[in-house]
Design an enzyme around this catalytic site. Structure first.
Site, PDB file in Angstrom:
ATOM      1  N   HIS A  81       0.835  -1.206   0.000  1.00 45.95           N
ATOM      2  CA  HIS A  81       0.000   0.000   0.000  1.00 45.95           C
ATOM      3  C   HIS A  81       0.869   1.256   0.000  1.00 45.95           C
ATOM      4  O   HIS A  81       1.829   1.339   0.756  1.00 45.95           O
ATOM      5  CB  HIS A  81      -0.905  -0.029   1.243  1.00 45.95           C
ATOM      6  CG  HIS A  81      -2.074   0.894   1.131  1.00 45.95           C
ATOM      7  ND1 HIS A  81      -1.956   2.269   1.174  1.00 45.95           N
ATOM      8  CD2 HIS A  81      -3.393   0.644   0.981  1.00 45.95           C
ATOM      9  CE1 HIS A  81      -3.150   2.809   1.060  1.00 45.95           C
ATOM     10  NE2 HIS A  81      -4.046   1.843   0.932  1.00 45.95           N
ATOM     11  N   HIS A 167      10.552  13.846   8.349  1.00 46.21           N
ATOM     12  CA  HIS A 167      11.052  13.241   9.585  1.00 46.21           C
ATOM     13  C   HIS A 167      11.821  11.984   9.164  1.00 46.21           C
ATOM     14  O   HIS A 167      11.320  11.203   8.343  1.00 46.21           O
ATOM     15  CB  HIS A 167       9.865  12.888  10.482  1.00 46.21           C
ATOM     16  CG  HIS A 167      10.253  12.320  11.815  1.00 46.21           C
ATOM     17  ND1 HIS A 167      10.705  11.045  11.974  1.00 46.21           N
ATOM     18  CD2 HIS A 167      10.255  12.873  13.059  1.00 46.21           C
ATOM     19  CE1 HIS A 167      10.964  10.824  13.254  1.00 46.21           C
ATOM     20  NE2 HIS A 167      10.707  11.934  13.937  1.00 46.21           N
ATOM     21  N   ALA A 170       9.753   8.793  10.288  1.00 48.01           N
ATOM     22  CA  ALA A 170       8.290   8.837  10.260  1.00 48.01           C
ATOM     23  C   ALA A 170       7.729   9.568   9.052  1.00 48.01           C
ATOM     24  O   ALA A 170       6.510   9.656   8.886  1.00 48.01           O
ATOM     25  CB  ALA A 170       7.750   9.469  11.549  1.00 48.01           C
ATOM     26  N   GLY A 171       8.576  10.109   8.196  1.00 45.45           N
ATOM     27  CA  GLY A 171       8.104  10.744   6.966  1.00 45.45           C
ATOM     28  C   GLY A 171       7.252  11.964   7.229  1.00 45.45           C
ATOM     29  O   GLY A 171       7.678  12.924   7.862  1.00 45.45           O
TER      30      GLY A 171
END
Lengths: 297, 297
Positions: A81, A167, A170-171
């Site tokens: 996904h 981040h 954590a993107g």
């Protein structure tokens, strides 16, 4: 007591202990109910469905972030996904006694807090975004975590809150407000797939139909019939009864009738009440007249 | 959590302190909500609307009896409304998560307790009565308190519970179970009262129409239109949509259309959902799919 629903999508679907820790953190917040959560291993992704008032939902989402950020590192994450962040998407949905504006305000408040507390860039989406090119989740997520640093290098993709760079682990997060989705199918008394496809094209937004309808035509081979399968993304502005009546009229054009319709999963009672009001021509009807609403005030 | 509604009618509408004491006694029972109460001085009668589970509702009704019996003496009571007892009528109505059979069982349990604890003869009525001539409240109440001793002298009117003679000050009580009533009006696009009266006659039970419809035709003079005014006494067996469609078809016969309809007061959500299911041809629909129901489990 107002009810807001939130359905965060988190990029972890393979480690049950991480999912359990997130669920426990949500459940521990007073005033919030965790209605459901499900994980998909091949997607490597979990969806949490919770409900509560604004303050409780905010606390639960922040508690969820703490657990997720401690356990997830997108640099080593794989899955089918598409995803942009460890906490990928956080929608807020008005259910009862609360306006869309209040959900938009909550999305901005949570977005600002996520950015300042955790140093994560946040994109607002759907109703929470004032920018037409930043409303659609798929547009924001295009390029995924791996393409995020390059994408954020362009001024077009400056985040709504937080740092101008991803981040490290954590993107970024996409946070917003939207109406509840209704998954709605209409089965036609024919085996002609072309009829289902033509009707789907006539009613869906992308090809000139109703603003809040996504639709496609399918065969139900085992039953020898076809189906117009839809998502209604705003039942207040594009109500179920108008979609039904339009499909009925379009089907007549081909000499086809509606066999039945079906709602898949959950539907807000207001969406059903609107159909009763329309067909019964109810002149002055208020939700206060529904007995159960009075019992629960 | 199952919800039963009870709407006791008490023969006191002039002394606010008595009404307040009864209301306080109901409110003091945990698990019961007193939703409404109203008093009519010329009727000298008050109606209390409460909701709760079976055990709580039973406790509240018995607490109400204690207050009412201590304060009301029918030998000195006057009022326009017919009455048989100090606590005149006690219906139990299934609202949610509870069957009619359970409400019938509750009516019998409360009836038995009222008879044994207070020495009051109790007649079961509506769904709680197995005797066709004892289902109708008006039949049971005919002759009122003043004629009760003579009426009870005949074997036909032996009570279902309690003594064979009236309680000296409290008379008798009528206790039973029934479906919620829906007050439903349809306004016609005409000033012809004869059309409203003919349609009312066509759809009401008493003149050959639907089993659970009471209806009359009225003029709405200030608007220059007429109205078919109805009580639907069992929306499961005679649903709103069938009444609406029949009135629409009957009106066509006179070249008249339906302007609008209206629900007066409260309506169970199931009655509205049934209309949505009918018109949208929903093939497989469950109340569990209503989002609010899920939120409140």
């Amino acid at each position: 007591m107002p009810i807001i629903e939130s359905i965060p999508n988190v990029s972890e679907g393979r480690r049950p202990e991480v999912v359990a820790a997130i669920a426990a953190a949500i459940r521990a917040v007073p005033g919030v109910r965790l209605l459901d959560h499900s994980s998909d291993g091949s997607h490597n992704r979990s969806v949490f469905t919770m409900a509560g008032d604004a303050a409780s939902i905010k606390a639960a989402v922040l508690a969820m972030y703490e657990q997720a950020l401690a356990a997830i590192d997108l640099r080593t994450h794989t899955g089918e996904h598409p995803r942009l962040g460890a906490v990928d998407v956080v929608p807020f949905v008005p259910i009862e006694g609360v306006t869309m504006e209040e959900c938009v305000a909550l999305a901005k408040e949570v977005g600002s807090e996520v950015a300042s507390r955790f140093g994560i860039p946040v994109y607002l989406y759907e109703e929470a975004s004032a920018n037409p090119s930043r409303k659609n989740l798929e547009d924001i997520r295009r390029g995924e975590f791996e393409g995020l640093a390059a994408k954020m290098g362009t001024t077009l993709w400056a985040p709504d809150f937080g740092p101008a760079t991803p981040h490290p682990s954590a993107g970024a997060s996409v946070i917003g407000a939207r109406m509840p989705l209704i998954a709605y199918n209409i089965n036609l008394n024919t085996d002609r797939l072309d009829v289902a496809k033509k009707i789907a094209a006539a009613i869906r937004h992308s090809s000139g139909g109703f603003r809040y309808v996504k639709a496609a035509g399918f065969e139900l081979k085992e039953r020898g019939i076809v189906q117009v399968s839809m998502n209604l993304t705003n039942y207040e502005k594009t109500p179920i009864f108008r979609v039904f009546e339009t499909v009925k009229r379009e089907a007549e054009r081909y000499g086809v009738t509606i066999l039945e319709s079906e709602i898949v999963g959950l539907v807000p009672s207001a969406a059903l009440n609107a159909a009763a009001e329309y067909y019964l021509r109810l002149g002055a009807f208020s939700p206060d007249q529904v007995l159960e609403n009075k019992l629960r005030v």
